[in-house]
Every structure is written in C-alpha cells, then in structure tokens.
Design a protein around this motif. Sequence first.
Motif, PDB file in Angstrom:
ATOM      1  N   MET A 143      75.425  56.415  -6.322  1.00 61.23           N
ATOM      2  CA  MET A 143      75.887  57.218  -5.198  1.00 61.23           C
ATOM      3  C   MET A 143      76.144  56.365  -3.961  1.00 61.23           C
ATOM      4  SD  MET A 143      73.763  60.803  -5.523  1.00 61.23           S
ATOM      5  CE  MET A 143      74.844  61.576  -4.296  1.00 61.23           C
ATOM      6  N   GLY A 144      76.795  55.230  -4.174  1.00 66.00           N
ATOM      7  CA  GLY A 144      77.157  54.370  -3.057  1.00 66.00           C
ATOM      8  C   GLY A 144      75.973  53.750  -2.349  1.00 66.00           C
ATOM      9  N   GLY A 145      74.838  53.612  -3.059  1.00 62.72           N
ATOM     10  CA  GLY A 145      73.655  53.033  -2.447  1.00 62.72           C
ATOM     11  C   GLY A 145      73.150  53.831  -1.264  1.00 62.72           C
ATOM     12  N   SER A 146      73.496  55.108  -1.204  1.00 58.42           N
ATOM     13  CA  SER A 146      73.151  55.929  -0.042  1.00 58.42           C
ATOM     14  C   SER A 146      71.643  56.094   0.088  1.00 58.42           C
ATOM     15  CB  SER A 146      73.832  57.300  -0.143  1.00 58.42           C
ATOM     16  OG  SER A 146      73.558  57.909  -1.389  1.00 58.42           O
ATOM     17  N   LEU A 147      71.225  56.247   1.334  1.00 55.72           N
ATOM     18  CA  LEU A 147      69.801  56.314   1.660  1.00 55.72           C
ATOM     19  C   LEU A 147      69.350  57.758   1.773  1.00 55.72           C
ATOM     20  CD1 LEU A 147      67.250  54.663   2.487  1.00 55.72           C
ATOM     21  CD2 LEU A 147      68.004  54.924   4.852  1.00 55.72           C
ATOM     22  N   GLY A 148      68.545  58.195   0.804  1.00 52.53           N
ATOM     23  CA  GLY A 148      67.938  59.508   0.844  1.00 52.53           C
ATOM     24  C   GLY A 148      66.428  59.385   0.873  1.00 52.53           C
ATOM     25  N   ALA A 155      64.238  59.605  -1.603  1.00 57.38           N
ATOM     26  CA  ALA A 155      63.709  58.779  -2.690  1.00 57.38           C
ATOM     27  C   ALA A 155      63.911  57.302  -2.399  1.00 57.38           C
ATOM     28  CB  ALA A 155      64.374  59.169  -4.006  1.00 57.38           C
ATOM     29  N   ALA A 156      65.108  56.952  -1.903  1.00 61.72           N
ATOM     30  CA  ALA A 156      65.376  55.552  -1.575  1.00 61.72           C
ATOM     31  C   ALA A 156      64.512  55.092  -0.417  1.00 61.72           C
ATOM     32  CB  ALA A 156      66.852  55.376  -1.233  1.00 61.72           C
ATOM     33  N   GLY A 157      64.333  55.947   0.588  1.00 63.48           N
ATOM     34  CA  GLY A 157      63.482  55.594   1.724  1.00 63.48           C
ATOM     35  C   GLY A 157      62.050  55.345   1.305  1.00 63.48           C
ATOM     36  N   ASP A 158      61.504  56.227   0.474  1.00 64.50           N
ATOM     37  CA  ASP A 158      60.132  56.054  -0.010  1.00 64.50           C
ATOM     38  C   ASP A 158      60.000  54.799  -0.859  1.00 64.50           C
ATOM     39  OD1 ASP A 158      59.285  58.265   1.279  1.00 64.50           O
ATOM     40  OD2 ASP A 158      58.742  59.434  -0.490  1.00 64.50           O
ATOM     41  N   ALA A 159      61.039  54.473  -1.650  1.00 67.17           N
ATOM     42  CA  ALA A 159      61.001  53.279  -2.496  1.00 67.17           C
ATOM     43  C   ALA A 159      60.985  52.010  -1.648  1.00 67.17           C
ATOM     44  CB  ALA A 159      62.189  53.276  -3.448  1.00 67.17           C
ATOM     45  N   ILE A 160      61.777  51.991  -0.575  1.00 65.34           N
ATOM     46  CA  ILE A 160      61.788  50.830   0.317  1.00 65.34           C
ATOM     47  C   ILE A 160      60.440  50.672   1.006  1.00 65.34           C
ATOM     48  CG2 ILE A 160      62.798  49.908   2.447  1.00 65.34           C
ATOM     49  CD1 ILE A 160      65.450  51.178   1.566  1.00 65.34           C
ATOM     50  N   ILE A 161      59.892  51.769   1.489  1.00 65.08           N
ATOM     51  CA  ILE A 161      58.590  51.718   2.157  1.00 65.08           C
ATOM     52  C   ILE A 161      57.507  51.262   1.188  1.00 65.08           C
ATOM     53  CG2 ILE A 161      56.806  53.146   3.244  1.00 65.08           C
ATOM     54  CD1 ILE A 161      59.130  54.840   4.404  1.00 65.08           C
ATOM     55  N   ARG A 162      57.594  51.691  -0.057  1.00 64.15           N
ATOM     56  CA  ARG A 162      56.629  51.267  -1.075  1.00 64.15           C
ATOM     57  C   ARG A 162      56.691  49.761  -1.294  1.00 64.15           C
ATOM     58  NH1 ARG A 162      51.864  50.906  -2.649  1.00 64.15           N
ATOM     59  NH2 ARG A 162      51.588  50.383  -4.851  1.00 64.15           N
ATOM     60  N   ALA A 163      57.891  49.208  -1.286  1.00 70.28           N
ATOM     61  CA  ALA A 163      58.043  47.760  -1.444  1.00 70.28           C
ATOM     62  C   ALA A 163      57.391  47.014  -0.277  1.00 70.28           C
ATOM     63  CB  ALA A 163      59.520  47.402  -1.541  1.00 70.28           C
ATOM     64  N   PHE A 164      57.545  47.533   0.934  1.00 71.83           N
ATOM     65  CA  PHE A 164      56.888  46.925   2.095  1.00 71.83           C
ATOM     66  C   PHE A 164      55.373  47.017   1.974  1.00 71.83           C
ATOM     67  CE2 PHE A 164      61.062  47.159   4.075  1.00 71.83           C
ATOM     68  CZ  PHE A 164      61.062  46.045   4.916  1.00 71.83           C
ATOM     69  N   GLU A 165      54.869  48.138   1.478  1.00 73.40           N
ATOM     70  CA  GLU A 165      53.419  48.297   1.302  1.00 73.40           C
ATOM     71  C   GLU A 165      52.872  47.284   0.300  1.00 73.40           C
ATOM     72  OE1 GLU A 165      53.100  53.120   2.217  1.00 73.40           O
ATOM     73  OE2 GLU A 165      53.132  52.381   0.160  1.00 73.40           O
ATOM     74  N   VAL A 166      53.604  47.057  -0.792  1.00 74.40           N
ATOM     75  CA  VAL A 166      53.177  46.069  -1.787  1.00 74.40           C
ATOM     76  C   VAL A 166      53.177  44.668  -1.175  1.00 74.40           C
ATOM     77  CG1 VAL A 166      53.778  44.979  -3.988  1.00 74.40           C
ATOM     78  CG2 VAL A 166      53.928  47.456  -3.748  1.00 74.40           C
ATOM     79  N   ARG A 187      72.548  59.570   3.006  1.00 72.11           N
ATOM     80  CA  ARG A 187      73.022  60.474   1.957  1.00 72.11           C
ATOM     81  C   ARG A 187      73.228  61.863   2.543  1.00 72.11           C
ATOM     82  NH1 ARG A 187      69.926  60.031  -3.625  1.00 72.11           N
ATOM     83  NH2 ARG A 187      70.727  57.913  -3.279  1.00 72.11           N
ATOM     84  N   MET A 188      74.486  62.271   2.640  1.00 73.88           N
ATOM     85  CA  MET A 188      74.813  63.508   3.356  1.00 73.88           C
ATOM     86  C   MET A 188      74.224  64.736   2.675  1.00 73.88           C
ATOM     87  SD  MET A 188      78.773  64.313   2.460  1.00 73.88           S
ATOM     88  CE  MET A 188      79.261  64.848   0.817  1.00 73.88           C
ATOM     89  N   GLN A 189      73.986  64.670   1.373  1.00 72.83           N
ATOM     90  CA  GLN A 189      73.449  65.833   0.660  1.00 72.83           C
ATOM     91  C   GLN A 189      72.012  66.170   1.068  1.00 72.83           C
ATOM     92  OE1 GLN A 189      75.033  63.317  -0.765  1.00 72.83           O
ATOM     93  NE2 GLN A 189      76.676  64.081  -2.073  1.00 72.83           N
ATOM     94  N   GLU A 190      71.380  65.256   1.805  1.00 71.74           N
ATOM     95  CA  GLU A 190      70.006  65.518   2.255  1.00 71.74           C
ATOM     96  C   GLU A 190      69.910  65.682   3.766  1.00 71.74           C
ATOM     97  OE1 GLU A 190      67.130  62.852   0.588  1.00 71.74           O
ATOM     98  OE2 GLU A 190      68.024  62.925  -1.411  1.00 71.74           O
ATOM     99  N   SER A 206      67.621  62.739   5.309  1.00 73.58           N
ATOM    100  CA  SER A 206      68.093  61.388   5.047  1.00 73.58           C
ATOM    101  C   SER A 206      68.010  60.527   6.303  1.00 73.58           C
ATOM    102  CB  SER A 206      69.540  61.436   4.538  1.00 73.58           C
ATOM    103  OG  SER A 206      70.085  60.144   4.435  1.00 73.58           O
ATOM    104  N   LEU A 207      68.420  61.080   7.450  1.00 75.40           N
ATOM    105  CA  LEU A 207      68.373  60.330   8.705  1.00 75.40           C
ATOM    106  C   LEU A 207      66.941  59.986   9.109  1.00 75.40           C
ATOM    107  CD1 LEU A 207      71.088  62.259  10.768  1.00 75.40           C
ATOM    108  CD2 LEU A 207      71.317  60.089   9.559  1.00 75.40           C
ATOM    109  N   MET A 208      65.988  60.781   8.678  1.00 75.98           N
ATOM    110  CA  MET A 208      64.580  60.491   8.996  1.00 75.98           C
ATOM    111  C   MET A 208      64.098  59.202   8.341  1.00 75.98           C
ATOM    112  SD  MET A 208      62.993  64.342   8.757  1.00 75.98           S
ATOM    113  CE  MET A 208      61.307  63.761   8.729  1.00 75.98           C
ATOM    114  N   GLN A 209      64.801  58.746   7.304  1.00 74.59           N
ATOM    115  CA  GLN A 209      64.384  57.508   6.628  1.00 74.59           C
ATOM    116  C   GLN A 209      64.667  56.280   7.487  1.00 74.59           C
ATOM    117  OE1 GLN A 209      62.659  58.387   3.990  1.00 74.59           O
ATOM    118  NE2 GLN A 209      63.459  60.436   4.460  1.00 74.59           N
ATOM    119  N   LEU A 210      65.565  56.390   8.464  1.00 76.79           N
ATOM    120  CA  LEU A 210      65.884  55.249   9.319  1.00 76.79           C
ATOM    121  C   LEU A 210      64.686  54.835  10.169  1.00 76.79           C
ATOM    122  CD1 LEU A 210      69.526  56.207  10.418  1.00 76.79           C
ATOM    123  CD2 LEU A 210      68.753  55.058   8.341  1.00 76.79           C
TER     124      LEU A 210
END
Length: 307
Positions: free
Chosen positions: A132-137, A139-150, A168-171, A175-179
């Motif tokens: 989906m164009g690497g869009s940030l939703g 799930a993607a936000g939580d995955a990035i934060i998880r990587a930082f935690e590790v 990701r416009m569908q969220e 989605s903007l809260m992930q920024l």
Amino acid sequence: MNWITNYVRPKINSMLGRREMPDNLWIKDPESGEMVFHKDLEENQYVIPSSGHHMKISAKERLRFFFDDGRYEPIENPKVMVDPLKFRDEKRYVDRLKDAKAKTSMEDAILSGSGKIEGLPVVVTVQDFAFMGGSLGMAAGDAIIRAFEVALEKKRPLILFAASGGARMQEGILSLMQLPRTTVAVDRLKEAGLPYIVVLTNPTTGGVTASYAMLGDVHIAEPGALIGFAGPRVIEQTIREKLPEGFQRSEYLMDHGMVDMVVSRLELKSTIASLLKILTRTPAEAKTTEAEILPPVVPVPERRPQA
C-alpha cells in the motif's frame, strides 16, 4: 499417401515439452532501455550495472542483503485493530489489506530485524513500498515503535530505511497520530545516546518526511530517490512555475543541505558501518603494517672524497 506425414510424425514437442518463459526473466532499465537478466540484477542488489539506476527492492531482500551473511533475528510486529473506521472508497479497506498481504507476504508495510553489519550489533527497520505504498497506519506505527524499543532494550543503534507515500488515508486521524508517536520514540533513542541513521529510498514523501524520516543523526539517500513532502506535480500546480531540473531528488537535496550524503546501495553497508564506528567510538581493528614487520632503515652517511 505421404509416408513422411503418416509414419515419421514429429515428436519434438512431446520430447521436450512446452516450456513457458517467465515474465520477469529480463528487466528493462527505465533510464537506458537496456534489458538486464534478472539473476544478474538480483546479485547486484537490484542496481542496474551499466546505468547505476536503483530499482525498488522488497523489505525481505533489503534485510538479507544488509545483514552479515543475511542472518538476523526478526522482530515481531504488535497486533492492532484492523479497519477501525470501517473505511470504504472504491473497495473496502479490509479487502485492500488482504490484497497487499497476499502480494507481499507481509502483515503490514514494516519489517524489522536485529543482527550485525560488519560485526556491529544493530537493529534495522524497513518500509516496503509494495505494501500500500509503504503508507503509515497504526500497524506500521506500532511496528516502528517496537523496533525502537528493541534497540533501547539491547542498547543498539537503529537504522531505518524509509520508503513511503505518507500517511494511510483509510485510517484518517489515527494514521496522523503515528507521526508524534514515532517522534517520541526517536527522542527516547537519542536520550539513551544511541545512534539513529536514516536511509531515504525512492520514494520518501508525505507525513513520513515530517516525522521520523528527517530526524536521524545522519541522513543518507540512495541515488535518484524522490524525497519531499508534496510531490513535484502538486508543487508546480500550486506555485504555477516550472521546478528546477532534478528538484526533490537525492543529489539536489544534498546540494541544498537537506541530505548528508548520497550513497549507492552497493556501498551502504560499509558506509553505515564506518559511521557507526565513529558515532559509538568503536576502536578500529589493529592492522599490522609493513613498517611494523620490517626493521627501520638506518640512513648511511654520505662519504665525501678526500682532498
């Protein structure tokens, strides 16, 4: 009666069978039009040997090429709510997610792993533009934060490969809260004194460039990558002017101070390893030089002829 037709029937097809050629056996260089054998391109990390054009690469292959011997420990992404807004445009959001998962064999646009590059322990997280164009939703936000935690738990530097069209416009607002959430994760890593290196790949646009993709200690871009907030077509329509040649490309941004360096994919691993040794003050490996092996040469005084 034609005895050749009746008694000596051709059986070449039955012996060899019908062999269909794969569609992706040869790949066309977008710049020169040259046809490149897929296997050769894969061995060169999807960089066209003649022109140096960088093709898109999947997150799984990116991790395999980047880590030593292609070995790493995958970081499991957190589970999040699917389609919280019950969004629908031309098709339902849940159906789009199913298609993206089937296409990429990924749960979302982020894939992370923990391993070593040139012997240095690191955490690497990669955005896959094919999902989906690497869009940030969420799930993607939580995955990035998880990587930082590790990275914080293991006290390791983090390298992030950005490739995204933005939020990701569908969220919607979720989605903007992930920024800001990912920005806080970056701040925590920096407070711990751990390096954070961002590699900007083609394309990196939208809200991603307004958060974690532009907050690294060092920003590296792959050659020719499109990097910016709004696309060049939108900017031209807004200001009603023709943009300079190469605008928002890696080389243009480096010339104007937005990117620290432009590095080929083939040299990324060694370049980042060198940067990490400097940032973490890792001593260089002792190397035996020729001066240490051979005895010093004592100069012989020049003899002058006697008068």
